[in-house]
Design a protein around this motif. Structure first.
Motif, PDB file in Angstrom:
ATOM      1  N   HIS A   1     -11.982  53.111  11.358  1.00  0.00           N
ATOM      2  CA  HIS A   1     -11.775  52.090  10.322  1.00  0.00           C
ATOM      3  C   HIS A   1     -11.806  50.687  10.915  1.00  0.00           C
ATOM      4  O   HIS A   1     -12.411  49.770  10.348  1.00  0.00           O
ATOM      5  CB  HIS A   1     -10.441  52.340   9.614  1.00  0.00           C
ATOM      6  N   ARG A   2     -11.156  50.500  12.059  1.00  0.00           N
ATOM      7  CA  ARG A   2     -11.153  49.185  12.687  1.00  0.00           C
ATOM      8  C   ARG A   2     -12.557  48.765  13.103  1.00  0.00           C
ATOM      9  O   ARG A   2     -12.944  47.594  12.962  1.00  0.00           O
ATOM     10  CB  ARG A   2     -10.196  49.168  13.889  1.00  0.00           C
ATOM     11  N   ARG A   3     -13.329  49.694  13.635  1.00  0.00           N
ATOM     12  CA  ARG A   3     -14.697  49.376  14.041  1.00  0.00           C
ATOM     13  C   ARG A   3     -15.529  48.920  12.846  1.00  0.00           C
ATOM     14  O   ARG A   3     -16.298  47.940  12.930  1.00  0.00           O
ATOM     15  CB  ARG A   3     -15.359  50.606  14.685  1.00  0.00           C
ATOM     16  N   MET A   4     -15.410  49.631  11.744  1.00  0.00           N
ATOM     17  CA  MET A   4     -16.194  49.256  10.560  1.00  0.00           C
ATOM     18  C   MET A   4     -15.769  47.894  10.024  1.00  0.00           C
ATOM     19  O   MET A   4     -16.607  47.046   9.721  1.00  0.00           O
ATOM     20  CB  MET A   4     -16.059  50.331   9.479  1.00  0.00           C
ATOM     21  N   LEU A   5     -14.469  47.684   9.908  1.00  0.00           N
ATOM     22  CA  LEU A   5     -13.987  46.403   9.392  1.00  0.00           C
ATOM     23  C   LEU A   5     -14.379  45.247  10.313  1.00  0.00           C
ATOM     24  O   LEU A   5     -14.732  44.165   9.841  1.00  0.00           O
ATOM     25  CB  LEU A   5     -12.472  46.458   9.209  1.00  0.00           C
ATOM     26  N   ASN A   6     -14.323  45.478  11.624  1.00  0.00           N
ATOM     27  CA  ASN A   6     -14.698  44.429  12.574  1.00  0.00           C
ATOM     28  C   ASN A   6     -16.187  44.093  12.507  1.00  0.00           C
ATOM     29  O   ASN A   6     -16.606  43.000  12.914  1.00  0.00           O
ATOM     30  CB  ASN A   6     -14.332  44.833  14.000  1.00  0.00           C
ATOM     31  N   ALA A   7     -16.989  45.040  12.018  1.00  0.00           N
ATOM     32  CA  ALA A   7     -18.428  44.810  11.909  1.00  0.00           C
ATOM     33  C   ALA A   7     -18.806  44.021  10.661  1.00  0.00           C
ATOM     34  O   ALA A   7     -19.930  43.531  10.553  1.00  0.00           O
ATOM     35  CB  ALA A   7     -19.173  46.141  11.905  1.00  0.00           C
ATOM     36  N   LEU A   8     -17.872  43.897   9.722  1.00  0.00           N
ATOM     37  CA  LEU A   8     -18.138  43.180   8.472  1.00  0.00           C
ATOM     38  C   LEU A   8     -17.826  41.695   8.638  1.00  0.00           C
ATOM     39  O   LEU A   8     -17.176  41.298   9.601  1.00  0.00           O
ATOM     40  CB  LEU A   8     -17.277  43.768   7.351  1.00  0.00           C
ATOM     41  N   PRO A   9     -18.287  40.856   7.706  1.00  0.00           N
ATOM     42  CA  PRO A   9     -17.859  39.451   7.719  1.00  0.00           C
ATOM     43  C   PRO A   9     -16.340  39.360   7.794  1.00  0.00           C
ATOM     44  O   PRO A   9     -15.628  40.175   7.194  1.00  0.00           O
ATOM     45  CB  PRO A   9     -18.405  38.910   6.390  1.00  0.00           C
ATOM     46  N   ALA A  10     -15.842  38.375   8.512  1.00  0.00           N
ATOM     47  CA  ALA A  10     -14.407  38.308   8.825  1.00  0.00           C
ATOM     48  C   ALA A  10     -13.528  38.175   7.595  1.00  0.00           C
ATOM     49  O   ALA A  10     -12.360  38.584   7.610  1.00  0.00           O
ATOM     50  CB  ALA A  10     -14.145  37.144   9.783  1.00  0.00           C
ATOM     51  N   ALA A  11     -14.045  37.608   6.538  1.00  0.00           N
ATOM     52  CA  ALA A  11     -13.261  37.449   5.315  1.00  0.00           C
ATOM     53  C   ALA A  11     -14.169  37.709   4.128  1.00  0.00           C
ATOM     54  O   ALA A  11     -15.392  37.555   4.202  1.00  0.00           O
ATOM     55  CB  ALA A  11     -12.665  36.047   5.231  1.00  0.00           C
ATOM     56  N   GLY A  12     -13.562  38.094   3.025  1.00  0.00           N
ATOM     57  CA  GLY A  12     -14.351  38.335   1.828  1.00  0.00           C
ATOM     58  C   GLY A  12     -13.866  39.551   1.080  1.00  0.00           C
ATOM     59  O   GLY A  12     -12.781  40.082   1.335  1.00  0.00           O
ATOM     60  N   ARG A  13     -14.685  40.002   0.167  1.00  0.00           N
ATOM     61  CA  ARG A  13     -14.358  41.153  -0.667  1.00  0.00           C
ATOM     62  C   ARG A  13     -15.143  42.356  -0.171  1.00  0.00           C
ATOM     63  O   ARG A  13     -16.370  42.277  -0.012  1.00  0.00           O
ATOM     64  CB  ARG A  13     -14.696  40.857  -2.136  1.00  0.00           C
ATOM     65  N   TYR A  14     -14.441  43.453   0.074  1.00  0.00           N
ATOM     66  CA  TYR A  14     -15.060  44.641   0.631  1.00  0.00           C
ATOM     67  C   TYR A  14     -15.021  45.799  -0.374  1.00  0.00           C
ATOM     68  O   TYR A  14     -14.124  45.877  -1.215  1.00  0.00           O
ATOM     69  CB  TYR A  14     -14.335  45.094   1.903  1.00  0.00           C
ATOM     70  N   LEU A  15     -15.993  46.695  -0.230  1.00  0.00           N
ATOM     71  CA  LEU A  15     -16.050  47.928  -1.014  1.00  0.00           C
ATOM     72  C   LEU A  15     -16.021  49.112  -0.057  1.00  0.00           C
ATOM     73  O   LEU A  15     -16.837  49.189   0.856  1.00  0.00           O
ATOM     74  CB  LEU A  15     -17.339  47.965  -1.840  1.00  0.00           C
ATOM     75  N   GLU A  16     -15.070  50.026  -0.265  1.00  0.00           N
ATOM     76  CA  GLU A  16     -15.068  51.283   0.489  1.00  0.00           C
ATOM     77  C   GLU A  16     -15.656  52.368  -0.395  1.00  0.00           C
ATOM     78  O   GLU A  16     -15.090  52.710  -1.442  1.00  0.00           O
ATOM     79  CB  GLU A  16     -13.665  51.675   0.939  1.00  0.00           C
ATOM     80  N   VAL A  17     -16.786  52.908   0.013  1.00  0.00           N
ATOM     81  CA  VAL A  17     -17.477  53.950  -0.745  1.00  0.00           C
ATOM     82  C   VAL A  17     -17.020  55.316  -0.231  1.00  0.00           C
ATOM     83  O   VAL A  17     -17.039  55.570   0.967  1.00  0.00           O
ATOM     84  CB  VAL A  17     -19.005  53.808  -0.603  1.00  0.00           C
ATOM     85  N   GLY A  18     -16.627  56.185  -1.157  1.00  0.00           N
ATOM     86  CA  GLY A  18     -16.183  57.517  -0.769  1.00  0.00           C
ATOM     87  C   GLY A  18     -14.839  57.477  -0.077  1.00  0.00           C
ATOM     88  O   GLY A  18     -14.701  57.945   1.047  1.00  0.00           O
ATOM     89  N   SER A  19     -13.842  56.931  -0.755  1.00  0.00           N
ATOM     90  CA  SER A  19     -12.537  56.712  -0.122  1.00  0.00           C
ATOM     91  C   SER A  19     -11.805  57.996   0.206  1.00  0.00           C
ATOM     92  O   SER A  19     -10.902  57.999   1.039  1.00  0.00           O
ATOM     93  CB  SER A  19     -11.665  55.840  -1.040  1.00  0.00           C
ATOM     94  N   GLY A  20     -12.154  59.097  -0.447  1.00  0.00           N
ATOM     95  CA  GLY A  20     -11.566  60.382  -0.106  1.00  0.00           C
ATOM     96  C   GLY A  20     -10.058  60.385  -0.191  1.00  0.00           C
ATOM     97  O   GLY A  20      -9.474  60.191  -1.246  1.00  0.00           O
ATOM     98  N   SER A  21      -9.416  60.583   0.949  1.00  0.00           N
ATOM     99  CA  SER A  21      -7.953  60.636   0.967  1.00  0.00           C
ATOM    100  C   SER A  21      -7.320  59.256   1.058  1.00  0.00           C
ATOM    101  O   SER A  21      -6.105  59.132   1.152  1.00  0.00           O
ATOM    102  CB  SER A  21      -7.471  61.527   2.125  1.00  0.00           C
ATOM    103  N   GLY A  22      -8.137  58.182   1.045  1.00  0.00           N
ATOM    104  CA  GLY A  22      -7.649  56.826   0.858  1.00  0.00           C
ATOM    105  C   GLY A  22      -6.872  56.231   2.009  1.00  0.00           C
ATOM    106  O   GLY A  22      -5.705  55.922   1.870  1.00  0.00           O
ATOM    107  N   ASN A  23      -7.558  55.998   3.149  1.00  0.00           N
ATOM    108  CA  ASN A  23      -6.833  55.562   4.344  1.00  0.00           C
ATOM    109  C   ASN A  23      -7.314  54.253   4.957  1.00  0.00           C
ATOM    110  O   ASN A  23      -6.717  53.784   5.924  1.00  0.00           O
ATOM    111  CB  ASN A  23      -6.910  56.668   5.419  1.00  0.00           C
ATOM    112  N   LEU A  24      -8.377  53.657   4.437  1.00  0.00           N
ATOM    113  CA  LEU A  24      -8.920  52.442   5.061  1.00  0.00           C
ATOM    114  C   LEU A  24      -7.905  51.306   5.066  1.00  0.00           C
ATOM    115  O   LEU A  24      -7.807  50.560   6.044  1.00  0.00           O
ATOM    116  CB  LEU A  24     -10.182  51.996   4.324  1.00  0.00           C
ATOM    117  N   ARG A  25      -7.148  51.162   4.012  1.00  0.00           N
ATOM    118  CA  ARG A  25      -6.211  50.042   3.924  1.00  0.00           C
ATOM    119  C   ARG A  25      -5.136  50.097   5.009  1.00  0.00           C
ATOM    120  O   ARG A  25      -4.505  49.088   5.305  1.00  0.00           O
ATOM    121  CB  ARG A  25      -5.569  50.004   2.546  1.00  0.00           C
TER     122      ARG A  25
END
Length: 255
Positions: A29-53
């Motif tokens: 999760h940290r790797r993916m978030l670090n690869a995105l723009p540092a700020a903004g609105r994000y979409l998690e596709v296929g959240s499953g058991s819901g752990n990205l937050r």
């Protein structure tokens, strides 16, 4: 009350009682978030058991899954996203692409809902000589490396398709096999490939994934993850179990 698919409910229970699994997926999760723009609105596709937050509680994240759960914001199909054009700065997906029936439809939708300069960061099963043995013989999901990952999109979705149906070979075909990488670039010229790397040598398979068993403690998993970073350039193409890909939506050229 929302009816929860028993497989997602079991994933949630396993997540809560396996700290080593949380350590490995927390790293993803940290790797993916670090690869995105540092700020903004994000979409998690296929959240499953819901752990990205858990990785970034203060992030502005909208979560979707094709199956309804109390911890997911929107129940939706990734192939027909219910959002306006240019809505998101980043999209994450972990173990989702290989479940999507028509990857071509998803990436068209991702391009549509991303803002120019927005990114998709995904982590998926990666098929290497060693991981193929594990995924093919010890994992319940199939690996078929003979398919066209950008095959034609059906005019109507198959209502009988199980959301857990999959082909673990799809991500590797799309982003590692030359003929399909070329086809992807030609089909989606609006995307630029920013990063493509192997991940996960030992820690992930030793956690047992979402099975009931684990061979690692959380601290041992974290130590192995650090060791893997040192070894990855040397043995990743032979032994890695994961593939991380980052795509960026091209900005419009100024006239």
């Amino acid at each position: 009350m929302t009816a929860i698919d028993p497989r997602l409910a079991e994933h949630r229970r396993v997540w809560e009682r396996k700290p080593a699994l949380r350590a490995v997926y927390g790293d993803y999760h940290r790797r993916m978030l670090n690869a995105l723009p540092a700020a903004g609105r994000y979409l998690e596709v296929g959240s499953g058991s819901g752990n990205l937050r858990d990785a970034k509680p203060d992030a502005d994240v909208t979560t979707i899954d094709i199956l309804p759960t109390p911890w997911v914001d929107v129940c939706a199909d990734a192939q027909t996203l219910p959002f306006a054009d240019d809505t998101f700065d980043g999209i994450t997906m972990l173990d989702v692409l290989h479940h999507i029936e028509h990857p071509r439809a998803f990436f068209a939708e991702a391009l549509r809902v991303l803002k120019p300069g927005g990114r998709v960061a995904l982590i998926e099963p990666g098929i290497t000589p060693v991981s193929w043995l594990f995924y093919n013989y010890l994992h319940e999901e199939p690996v078929d490396m003979s398919v066209d990952p950008l095959g034609p999109v059906a005019s109507t979705p198959d209502p009988t398709k199980d959301p857990f149906d999959s082909n673990q070979g799809i991500p590797t075909l799309l982003f590692k096999r030359q003929e399909h990488r070329i086809a992807f670039a030609e089909t989606f010229p609006g995307f630029t490939l920013i990063d493509r790397q192997w991940l996960s040598l030992f820690a992930y398979p030793m956690t047992g994934g979402f099975k009931s068993w684990s061979l690692l403690s959380a601290s041992a998993a974290e130590s192995l993850i650090r060791l893997e970073q040192v070894l990855m350039p040397f043995i990743g193409p032979i032994l890695a179990f994961r593939l991380m890909v980052v795509l960026e939506k091209r900005k419009a050229k100024r006239s």
